[in-house]
Scaffold this active site. Structure first.
Site, PDB file in Angstrom:
ATOM      1  N   ASN A 122       4.867 -13.073  -5.066  1.00  0.00           N
ATOM      2  CA  ASN A 122       5.912 -13.516  -4.129  1.00  0.00           C
ATOM      3  C   ASN A 122       5.293 -13.628  -2.750  1.00  0.00           C
ATOM      4  OD1 ASN A 122       6.314 -10.340  -4.739  1.00  0.00           O
ATOM      5  ND2 ASN A 122       6.515 -10.711  -2.540  1.00  0.00           N
ATOM      6  N   ALA A 133       3.846   3.630   3.969  1.00  0.00           N
ATOM      7  CA  ALA A 133       3.021   4.744   4.454  1.00  0.00           C
ATOM      8  C   ALA A 133       1.676   4.230   4.951  1.00  0.00           C
ATOM      9  CB  ALA A 133       2.814   5.770   3.355  1.00  0.00           C
ATOM     10  N   HIS A 446      -2.451   1.504  -6.222  1.00  0.00           N
ATOM     11  CA  HIS A 446      -3.414   1.552  -5.118  1.00  0.00           C
ATOM     12  C   HIS A 446      -4.821   1.228  -5.614  1.00  0.00           C
ATOM     13  CE1 HIS A 446      -0.666   4.553  -2.705  1.00  0.00           C
ATOM     14  NE2 HIS A 446      -0.173   3.326  -2.766  1.00  0.00           N
TER      15      HIS A 446
END
Length: 515
Positions: A122, A133, A446
Site C-alpha cells: 500500500n 516506536a 523487523h
C-alpha cells in the site's frame, strides 16, 4: 482508464514506506529542480498519501484500508481488523490486519524458518500500520563506521516527527517508569535508563494524538513539489542496468497491465527487507551478500495488571472507542545494553489482550503489556533465496527462507523471558497463570540485513556507507534491510536515518548533466 507514467526522471524510488518517503523529502528540500517519481505496488489508501490507517476516523473506511493493504489475497471481509485482537496468541503463523504472510518457502526442512514473515502492499508501506516506536540504538546496535550517525538519527527524528513526551500526562505512565527504574536502572548508563518511548506521533492542541505515517515523512515540501510524482499500483519488475550503472526501472502498471521503462539517473530500491533483494536479484544485481545475514528479532510478550494504583474518577470518553491514540495510553522504553542485550517496550493498554475473570473491564491504562526484543546472533547462512523458475503472486522470483536460531539465540530468548518476568513483577500481577509468550520467528516484522551496509566491499555487504550498491553506479538501497548490526530496538528510525545519508549522497551528485 489509462494514465501517463513519466518517461524520464532524475530519481526513481521503488517503495513508498518511510525510507522511500525520506529520499523523496530530502531530495525535494535540497534539489528542488530534480524530477522524482515514487512507484508503489499497492493502492492509495487515503489522503494525504501514506496516512497511517489508525488516523482514518471512519471505522469501515479504516477496515477497508487494512484489507486493501494485504496484497494479492486479502483476508476475508469478516476477519477482524482490530490490531490488538488475537495479538498475544500462540498461532504458529501470526498474521495481523494490514499485512499478508509469505505464502510459501518460509521454512526449509530441519530449520526454524520465518513462519511469521509478513509484508504490506500500500502507499506508505508498513508505515501505515506500525506502532511508531523510534528508539535510538546503543552499544553494539550502533554502526561503528558511521561517525555521522547521531546527526542522521536527529534528521530521521525530524522527518518522522518523533516526540518522547507525547504521553507524559498518561494517568499511570510516571508510576510505571518509576517502578521499572527501581528494578532495572542500577548500573545502567544515563542514556540507557528507563525512559518514555520516543514515538512518531503528533500531539494536537485539542489533545488528540495522531500517528506518523509516510505522509508525515513526505511532508509539504514533497507534496508541494511540482516535479514529484507518486504512482500507486505500479510494480517495478526490473532495475535497468547497463555498463555498470543503473539507467532506470521497468514498470508494470497494475491498473491496465501496460509495461513501461522509465529512465532515471538514480534508482533507489526501498521496498522492504524481503522484496528489495528480490528486485535486485530479478535485475541481475547479485552480489554475494544479497539476501544473506537475514535478521529477525525474537520477541517475548507478557502482560500484568498494575497493583496499588488509584484509578481516580471514571473517564468521560472510553478510549477503546477512539480510533486515535488517547491520553490513557502510555509507552515506556527499556533500552538495549550490551550487558542486557534486549530492547523493552512497555505499553499501557486501553483494554486487556486476554479475557479476564473480572466481570468488568479494568480501568484503561491499568493493564500493561511488556514486549522484549532480542538481538539476533547474526549468521551469513540466514538468508532469503530467489528462484530462477518459480514466481510469487506478483510474478516476481519466488522466495525461499533459510533461517535457524542458534544456541546463543535460544539462550538469549530464555534470558529475555526471565527479564520480562522481573520487569513484570515490579509492576503488578500477571493476568493469568500463563508463562511469557515467545512469538514464532518473523512475527516481529523487523527484518534486517538482507542488503546490509558495509564499510568496505569485502563480500559481506551489499552497499556502501552511503547506501550505494557496490559496483553499480547510481543504484541505492533503503529500508531495514540496510542495517548491518544486530539491533534489538525498533529499526525504523535507524533505517530512515540511513536513508537520509543516501539521499544526501544523491543530492550532492545531482548536478545538471553535460550536453
Amino acid at each position: 482508464m489509462t494514465r501517463t507514467l513519466p518517461a524520464r526522471v532524475d530519481v526513481a524510488i521503488v517503495g513508498s514506506g518511510p525510507c522511500g518517503a525520506a529520499y523523496a523529502r530530502v531530495l525535494s528540500e535540497q534539489c528542488p529542480d530534480a524530477t522524482i517519481a515514487v512507484f508503489e505496488v499497492g493502492p492509495l489508501l487515503a489522503d494525504p498519501p501514506g496516512t497511517h490507517v489508525k488516523n482514518i476516523v471512519d471505522p469501515d473506511e479504516r477496515a477497508r484500508a487494512q484489507r486493501r493493504s494485504e496484497g494479492p489475497a486479502p483476508l476475508p471481509a469478516g476477519t477482524p481488523t482490530d490490531t490488538n485482537e488475537g495479538y498475544a496468541t500462540e498461532a504458529p503463523r501470526l498474521v495481523r490486519p494490514g499485512t499478508f504472510l509469505l505464502a510459501s518457502g518460509y521454512r526449509q526442512p530441519g530449520q526454524d524458518g520465518l513462519p511469521g514473515a509478513a509484508m504490506s502492499s500500500n502507499v506508505g508501506g508498513m508505515g501505515a500500520h506500525w506502532t511508531g516506536a523510534c528508539p535510538r540504538p546503543g552499544g553494539r546496535e550502533r554502526i561503528g563506521f558511521l561517525p555521522e550517525l547521531d546527526d542522521l538519527l536527529a534528521e530521521g527524528e525530524r522527518l518522522l516527527s518523533v516526540d518522547a513526551h507525547a504521553f507524559d500526562d498518561a494517568p499511570f505512565a510516571g508510576e510505571v517508569r518509576k517502578r521499572l527504574s527501581g528494578a532495572l536502572d542500577d548500573e545502567r548508563a544515563e542514556d540507557r535508563r528507563v525512559a518514555p518511548m520516543p514515538l512518531a506521533v503528533v500531539r494536537h492542541d485539542d489533545g488528540r494524538v495522531t500517528w506518523s505515517g509516510s505522509d508525515v515523512v513526505f511532508g509539504e515540501p514533497t507534496r508541494a513539489n511540482p516535479r514529484f510524482t507518486l504512482v500507486p499500483e505500479a510494480l517495478v519488475t526490473e532495475v535497468v542496468v547497463a555498463d555498470g550503472r543503473a539507467r532506470g526501472v521497468r514498470v508494470r502498471d497494475l491498473q491496465d497491465g501496460g509495461e513501461h521503462v522509465v529512465a532515471a539517473r538514480f534508482v533507489v530500491v526501498a521496498a522492504d527487507a524481503l522484496r528489495t533483494p528480490q528486485l535486485l536479484w530479478a535485475s541481475g544485481v547479485r552480489p554475494r551478500a544479497l539476501g544473506r545475514w537475514l535478521n529477525d528479532q525474537p520477541q517475548t510478550v507478557y502482560a500484568v495488571r498494575l497493583r496499588d494504583v488509584d484509578t481516580g474518577p471514571e473517564a468521560d470518553v472510553d478510549p477503546r472507542e477512539q480510533p486515535r491514540i488517547v491520553a490513557q495510553s502510555g509507552v515506556s522504553w527499556v533500552p538495549y545494553t550490551d550487558e542486557d542485550p534486549f530492547h523493552g517496550q512497555v505499553m499501557q493498554l486501553d483494554a486487556s489482550p486476554v479475557p479476564l475473570a473480572d466481570a468488568d473491564e479494568p480501568e484503561p491504562g491499568t493493564i500493561v503489556g511488556l514486549g522484549w526484543f532480542c538481538a539476533k546472533d547474526l549468521q551469513e547462512s540466514d538468508r532469503v533465496e530467489f528462484s530462477d523458475t518459480e514466481t510469487d503472486p506478483y510474478g516476481m522470483p519466488a522466495m525461499r527462507i533459510h533461517y535457524r536460531l542458534t544456541e546463543a539465540d535460544s539462550a538469549s530468548i530464555a534470558a529475555a523471558r526471565d527479564a520480562v518476568r522481573r520487569a513484570a513483577a515490579a509492576l503488578g500481577e500477571p493476568l493469568d497463570d500463563r508463562d511469557p509468550l515467545t512469538f514464532p520467528p518473523g512475527a516481529s516484522l523487523h527484518y534486517q540485513g538482507t542488503v546490509r551496509m558495509g564499510e568496505t566491499d569485502d563480500g559481506t555487504s551489499v552497499c556502501s556507507p552511503t547506501s550505494r550498491v557496490w559496483d553499480v553506479a547510481g543504484l541505492y538501497v533503503a529500508g531495514n534491510g540496510v542495517i548491518p548490526t544486530p539491533i534489538a530496538c525498533n529499526p525504523t528510525l535507524t533505517a530512515v536515518a540511513l536513508a537520509v545519508g543516501g539521499a544526501r549522497d544523491i543530492a550532492a551528485a545531482l548536478t545538471p548533466e553535460e550536453n
